[in-house]
Design a protein around this motif. Structure first.
Motif, short mmCIF file in Angstrom:
data_model
loop_
_atom_site.label_atom_id
_atom_site.label_comp_id
_atom_site.label_asym_id
_atom_site.label_seq_id
_atom_site.Cartn_x
_atom_site.Cartn_y
_atom_site.Cartn_z
N GLN A 161 51.20 -33.80 11.47
CA GLN A 161 50.50 -33.10 10.40
C GLN A 161 51.27 -31.84 10.03
O GLN A 161 51.68 -31.07 10.90
CB GLN A 161 49.09 -32.75 10.86
N GLY A 162 51.50 -31.65 8.75
CA GLY A 162 52.23 -30.48 8.28
C GLY A 162 53.72 -30.72 8.15
O GLY A 162 54.45 -29.85 7.67
N SER A 163 54.19 -31.89 8.58
CA SER A 163 55.61 -32.19 8.44
C SER A 163 55.94 -32.52 7.00
O SER A 163 55.10 -33.03 6.25
CB SER A 163 56.02 -33.35 9.35
N VAL A 164 57.18 -32.24 6.63
CA VAL A 164 57.67 -32.48 5.29
C VAL A 164 58.84 -33.45 5.38
O VAL A 164 59.77 -33.22 6.17
CB VAL A 164 58.12 -31.17 4.61
N ILE A 165 58.79 -34.50 4.60
CA ILE A 165 59.86 -35.49 4.56
C ILE A 165 60.39 -35.48 3.13
O ILE A 165 59.61 -35.56 2.17
CB ILE A 165 59.36 -36.91 4.91
N THR A 166 61.70 -35.38 2.99
CA THR A 166 62.31 -35.41 1.67
C THR A 166 63.41 -36.46 1.67
O THR A 166 64.03 -36.72 2.70
CB THR A 166 62.91 -34.04 1.27
N PHE A 167 63.65 -37.02 0.50
CA PHE A 167 64.74 -37.98 0.35
C PHE A 167 65.04 -38.16 -1.13
O PHE A 167 64.19 -37.89 -1.99
CB PHE A 167 64.42 -39.32 1.03
N PRO A 168 66.26 -38.63 -1.44
CA PRO A 168 66.58 -38.91 -2.84
C PRO A 168 65.66 -39.98 -3.39
O PRO A 168 65.33 -40.95 -2.70
CB PRO A 168 68.03 -39.42 -2.77
N CYS A 169 65.25 -39.82 -4.62
CA CYS A 169 64.25 -40.71 -5.22
C CYS A 169 64.70 -42.16 -5.32
O CYS A 169 63.87 -43.05 -5.43
CB CYS A 169 63.88 -40.21 -6.62
N TRP A 170 66.00 -42.41 -5.28
CA TRP A 170 66.48 -43.79 -5.38
C TRP A 170 66.50 -44.51 -4.04
O TRP A 170 66.78 -45.70 -3.98
CB TRP A 170 67.86 -43.85 -6.01
N LEU A 171 66.15 -43.82 -2.96
CA LEU A 171 66.13 -44.44 -1.64
C LEU A 171 64.89 -45.33 -1.51
O LEU A 171 63.76 -44.86 -1.69
CB LEU A 171 66.12 -43.38 -0.55
N GLU A 172 65.09 -46.61 -1.22
CA GLU A 172 63.96 -47.50 -1.05
C GLU A 172 63.16 -47.10 0.18
O GLU A 172 63.73 -46.75 1.21
CB GLU A 172 64.42 -48.95 -0.90
N HIS A 173 61.85 -47.15 0.04
CA HIS A 173 60.98 -46.77 1.15
C HIS A 173 59.65 -47.52 1.00
O HIS A 173 59.36 -48.10 -0.04
CB HIS A 173 60.76 -45.25 1.17
N ARG A 174 58.89 -47.48 2.09
CA ARG A 174 57.58 -48.11 2.07
C ARG A 174 56.66 -47.42 3.07
O ARG A 174 57.12 -46.69 3.94
CB ARG A 174 57.67 -49.60 2.40
N VAL A 175 55.37 -47.70 2.93
CA VAL A 175 54.37 -47.30 3.91
C VAL A 175 53.75 -48.59 4.42
O VAL A 175 53.22 -49.39 3.63
CB VAL A 175 53.30 -46.37 3.30
N THR A 176 53.85 -48.81 5.74
CA THR A 176 53.30 -50.03 6.33
C THR A 176 51.78 -49.98 6.29
O THR A 176 51.18 -48.90 6.19
CB THR A 176 53.80 -50.21 7.77
#
Length: 181
Positions: A146-161
């Motif tokens: 909780q409170g963590s920040v994740i950043t990445f380039p918008c073109w990086l494929e990602h998902r939420v299981t």
């Protein structure tokens, strides 16, 4: 490819963000394909929630300085996203560089910023996975704090299981810049 800040948003800010989320009515749209995505979105108004947009923008600028060095100068959207066990909340592989519609002509999404609002004890599943990114067990646990920040380039494929127990909440925003040169 991604840059994390473990528990960098204070508990007090997280509580205020969670309170704000509870106070707002979802303005979600039908995502059309439940195989791709089941979640509840609450988009934020930039003027009514300037402090939230400022927080996401500052976090995005810091990540850009630390990791990306893109030409950025604008924030487009911010939203709360809720993934719930009742709907097996998830979002399959996708990229963020295209969105609802570009908010300002000649601006392009460049950095995705996610603030983890849920405590990891509140849910099971709901893991954010970044394609082609290698992270160890500790980094994976850090991303869920909780409170963590994740950043990445918008073109990086990602998902939420799929969330299998409880619910996972996050605040998401996108940092933009002029069209890629």
């Amino acid at each position: 490819m991604h840059h994390n800040y473990t528990q960098s948003v204070s508990k007090e800010k997280i509580e205020r963000l969670n309170d704000l989320h509870k106070s707002l009515k979802s303005n979600d749209v039908n995502h059309g394909n439940p195989k791709l995505r089941t979640s509840v979105i609450t988009a934020l108004d930039k003027y009514e929630n300037k402090d939230v947009f400022d927080l996401i923008y500052e976090l995005g600028l810091q990540a850009n300085k630390d990791a990306y060095q893109f030409h950025v100068n604008h924030i487009s959207h911010c939203q709360f996203t809720l993934y719930d066990e009742k709907q097996k909340g998830h979002y399959d592989w996708h990229m963020d560089f295209r969105g609802f519609s570009e908010t300002v002509k000649n601006k392009t999404r460049k950095i995705t910023v996610i603030v983890q609002l849920s405590d990891p004890s509140e849910y099971e599943g709901g893991e954010l996975q970044l394609k082609y990114s290698k992270y160890n067990k500790q980094e994976k646990e850090d991303m869920m704090q909780q409170g963590s920040v994740i950043t990445f380039p918008c073109w990086l494929e990602h998902r939420v299981t799929p969330v299998t127990k409880g619910h996972r909440k996050s605040l998401i925003g996108w940092i933009e810049g002029n069209t890629w040169q």
